[in-house]
Each structure stands twice: as C-alpha cells, then as structure tokens.
Design a protein around this motif. Structure first.
Motif, PDB file in Angstrom:
ATOM      1  N   SER A 127       0.813  -1.213   0.000  1.00  0.00           N
ATOM      2  CA  SER A 127       0.000   0.000   0.000  1.00  0.00           C
ATOM      3  C   SER A 127       0.848   1.266   0.000  1.00  0.00           C
ATOM      4  N   ALA A 128       2.166   1.118  -0.097  1.00  0.00           N
ATOM      5  CA  ALA A 128       3.051   2.284  -0.036  1.00  0.00           C
ATOM      6  C   ALA A 128       3.944   2.377  -1.263  1.00  0.00           C
ATOM      7  N   GLY A 129       3.485   1.830  -2.379  1.00  0.00           N
ATOM      8  CA  GLY A 129       4.284   1.875  -3.601  1.00  0.00           C
ATOM      9  C   GLY A 129       4.597   3.289  -4.048  1.00  0.00           C
ATOM     10  N   HIS A 130       3.743   4.240  -3.710  1.00  0.00           N
ATOM     11  CA  HIS A 130       3.950   5.630  -4.119  1.00  0.00           C
ATOM     12  C   HIS A 130       5.092   6.295  -3.359  1.00  0.00           C
ATOM     13  N   ALA A 131       5.479   5.711  -2.196  1.00  0.00           N
ATOM     14  CA  ALA A 131       6.450   6.366  -1.324  1.00  0.00           C
ATOM     15  C   ALA A 131       7.804   5.669  -1.292  1.00  0.00           C
ATOM     16  N   THR A 132       7.884   4.417  -1.716  1.00  0.00           N
ATOM     17  CA  THR A 132       9.136   3.671  -1.643  1.00  0.00           C
ATOM     18  C   THR A 132       9.853   3.688  -2.992  1.00  0.00           C
ATOM     19  N   THR A 160       5.289  10.685   5.537  1.00  0.00           N
ATOM     20  CA  THR A 160       6.247  11.609   6.142  1.00  0.00           C
ATOM     21  C   THR A 160       6.006  12.982   5.501  1.00  0.00           C
ATOM     22  N   PRO A 161       6.617  14.037   6.022  1.00  0.00           N
ATOM     23  CA  PRO A 161       6.447  15.355   5.395  1.00  0.00           C
ATOM     24  C   PRO A 161       6.930  15.403   3.943  1.00  0.00           C
ATOM     25  N   ARG A 162       7.750  14.425   3.519  1.00  0.00           N
ATOM     26  CA  ARG A 162       8.294  14.427   2.162  1.00  0.00           C
ATOM     27  C   ARG A 162       7.497  13.561   1.179  1.00  0.00           C
ATOM     28  N   THR A 163       6.506  12.821   1.648  1.00  0.00           N
ATOM     29  CA  THR A 163       5.744  11.929   0.779  1.00  0.00           C
ATOM     30  C   THR A 163       4.965  12.716  -0.272  1.00  0.00           C
ATOM     31  N   ILE A 164       5.058  12.299  -1.525  1.00  0.00           N
ATOM     32  CA  ILE A 164       4.277  12.912  -2.606  1.00  0.00           C
ATOM     33  C   ILE A 164       2.883  12.290  -2.594  1.00  0.00           C
ATOM     34  N   THR A 165       1.865  13.109  -2.402  1.00  0.00           N
ATOM     35  CA  THR A 165       0.497  12.602  -2.339  1.00  0.00           C
ATOM     36  C   THR A 165      -0.364  13.081  -3.503  1.00  0.00           C
ATOM     37  N   ASP A 166       0.092  14.079  -4.243  1.00  0.00           N
ATOM     38  CA  ASP A 166      -0.662  14.572  -5.400  1.00  0.00           C
ATOM     39  C   ASP A 166      -0.503  13.566  -6.542  1.00  0.00           C
ATOM     40  N   GLU A 167      -1.599  12.930  -6.951  1.00  0.00           N
ATOM     41  CA  GLU A 167      -1.531  11.879  -7.967  1.00  0.00           C
ATOM     42  C   GLU A 167      -0.994  12.390  -9.290  1.00  0.00           C
ATOM     43  N   ARG A 168      -1.364  13.617  -9.669  1.00  0.00           N
ATOM     44  CA  ARG A 168      -0.893  14.166 -10.941  1.00  0.00           C
ATOM     45  C   ARG A 168       0.625  14.365 -10.918  1.00  0.00           C
ATOM     46  N   VAL A 183      15.787   5.062  -9.107  1.00  0.00           N
ATOM     47  CA  VAL A 183      14.651   5.738  -8.474  1.00  0.00           C
ATOM     48  C   VAL A 183      14.993   5.938  -7.002  1.00  0.00           C
ATOM     49  N   LEU A 184      14.734   7.126  -6.478  1.00  0.00           N
ATOM     50  CA  LEU A 184      15.127   7.450  -5.108  1.00  0.00           C
ATOM     51  C   LEU A 184      13.920   7.643  -4.196  1.00  0.00           C
ATOM     52  N   ASP A 185      14.111   7.340  -2.933  1.00  0.00           N
ATOM     53  CA  ASP A 185      13.160   7.639  -1.852  1.00  0.00           C
ATOM     54  C   ASP A 185      13.971   8.336  -0.771  1.00  0.00           C
ATOM     55  N   LEU A 186      13.834   9.642  -0.701  1.00  0.00           N
ATOM     56  CA  LEU A 186      14.596  10.439   0.264  1.00  0.00           C
ATOM     57  C   LEU A 186      13.687  10.801   1.432  1.00  0.00           C
ATOM     58  N   GLN A 187      13.540   9.846   2.353  1.00  0.00           N
ATOM     59  CA  GLN A 187      12.704   9.974   3.547  1.00  0.00           C
ATOM     60  C   GLN A 187      11.222  10.151   3.196  1.00  0.00           C
ATOM     61  N   GLU A 188      10.780   9.586   2.105  1.00  0.00           N
ATOM     62  CA  GLU A 188       9.363   9.639   1.744  1.00  0.00           C
ATOM     63  C   GLU A 188       8.565   8.543   2.449  1.00  0.00           C
TER      64      GLU A 188
END
Length: 241
Positions: A127-132, A160-168, A183-188
């Motif tokens: 459920s966290a594919g958008h953040a990892t 986290t405060p860095r997670t991208i939540t805007d789908e667009r 592909v990077l995840d910088l504290q997302e």
C-alpha cells in the motif's frame, strides 16, 4: 537481464562448451558487456569455465533444472537469499527484491542484519508503492493506465512530510523516470531512511532491486544503486528460469 538469459541459452545449447568468440557471435553482445555477464554467471554458479576457456552449464543451473517442483522452489529461494545476502555484505546496506504481480507490489526477498538494518515495514509495502523507491521503480515500468489503476486502489497517503500525495505530480514523475537512472526515496517512506531502486526484468516479469541506508549515509546512495545495477543479473535469474 534479457542479455544474461541470452548468454545462458547459448551456453546450454552447446553441450561441448562454447568459447567467448562464439558466444559473442550467437548473442550479438559486445565483448565488454559479454565479459561482465560471464563474470556474474560464473560467480552465481550458472556457468562453469573449462580449462580450454569454453563455457558449459554450471552446477546451479543443472540443479534448478533437475529437481522436482518442491525442490526447485526451495533451491530458488535459497539461491536468491544467498545472492541478496552477498549484495548486502558487499554494498553494506539492506537489500530488497520486489515484483509487480497481479496488480500488487510484492517483496520477493530481502537481506538485512544487525550491521545493515532495514526500515520497519510500516505500512505494508503493497500500500506504499507511491512512497518507496522499490514501489516507484515497479510502477514506473507499467503503462499509464496500469499506474492509474494501482493508485485508484492504493491511494497516495502521506507517510512523512516528504511523501508525494498529489496523484498528478506522482504520475508525471513516473512518466519522466528514465530506466537508466535509479529511483530514489529520500525519507518519503520513513523519516531517517533513504533508498534507491533499479529495474530488473526478465520477459514479462516486472522487478526491482532496492537498497536502503540511514539518512546519515545519503552520500553513499547513488554508488550503492550503481552496484545493484551492475550485479542485478544474478538476482532475478532464479525467478526467471
């Protein structure tokens, strides 16, 4: 990955052994690329080098081809874990292997340890594919409709405060992601952890190999991702044979 499979097919197709000149002719690979793949396949035991310099099927390949279904699955899992553990120790970080299967992000295997801890899996990676990094790398290999379908079932929630939540914004980033750039995840996903992932695919299988480090070691992240990419052939081969 497809190049590694092409080399294996060429080796298996010649029981008397095949040298690098004939392998290059049969696979169409440049010498430097072929030499790198052969080193990986030798290290993993998929091929063996005879005294005359020719290559034949190795013990690992023979084992995978000769066991029954249950034994083959156990052999695959054991070989996969050993490969991931070797990557963990050589890179000095927790290593993950993921696949996108039946519409879900799936962790196939991982290797961490006391010296190389992995971030806790909260929430579930599915459920966290958008953040990892691993998840975004998998989603980036899908087409636009498949990405939208995934995000309709797994909403991009803030972890986290860095997670991208805007789908667009997220879809735009995935569209622009180059397959040759990690592909990077910088504290997302988790504050205090940074991760990188590279694609590893075979045929129709969509896979991703990832590495995680504490944020204090962010300077090591890109080189760690490059090391994953260089050694990726030995990781997904057990899943594609």
């Amino acid at each position: 990955m497809r190049h590694a499979l092409r080399v294996l097919e060429a080796v298996v197709g010649d029981r008397d052994g095949v040298d690098e000149v004939r392998l290059a002719a049969r696979t169409g690979l440049p010498p430097a690329r072929l030499a790198g793949l052969l080193r990986t396949l030798l290290r993993e035991g998929y091929v063996e080098r005879l005294d005359d310099g020719s290559y034949v099927a190795g013990e690992a390949l023979v084992l995978l081809g000769g066991t029954g279904a249950g034994g083959r699955e156990r052999a695959l899992r054991e070989r996969l874990w050993r490969t991931l553990a070797r990557l963990r120790d050589s890179i000095g970080a927790a290593v993950y292997l993921g696949r996108y299967r039946d519409g879900e992000v799936e962790i196939v295997g991982y290797a961490d340890g006391p010296r190389h801890p992995a971030p806790p899996e909260r929430p579930d990676f599915r459920s966290a594919g958008h953040a990892t990094a691993l998840g975004k790398c998998l989603l980036g290999q899908l087409d636009h409709d498949a990405r939208r379908d995934h995000l309709s079932r797994h909403r991009a929630v803030r972890l986290t405060p860095r997670t991208i939540t805007d789908e667009r914004v997220l879809l735009s980033l995935l569209e622009r992601q180059s397959p040759t750039v990690p592909v990077l995840d910088l504290q997302e996903y988790e504050v205090g952890s940074v991760c990188a992932a590279v694609p590893v695919t075979a045929g129709s299988a969509v896979g991703s190999l990832g590495v995680c480090l504490p944020v204090e070691e962010t300077h090591r992240l890109r080189r760690a991702a490059e090391a994953l990419s260089e050694q990726a052939a030995g990781v997904l081969l057990p899943l594609s044979l």
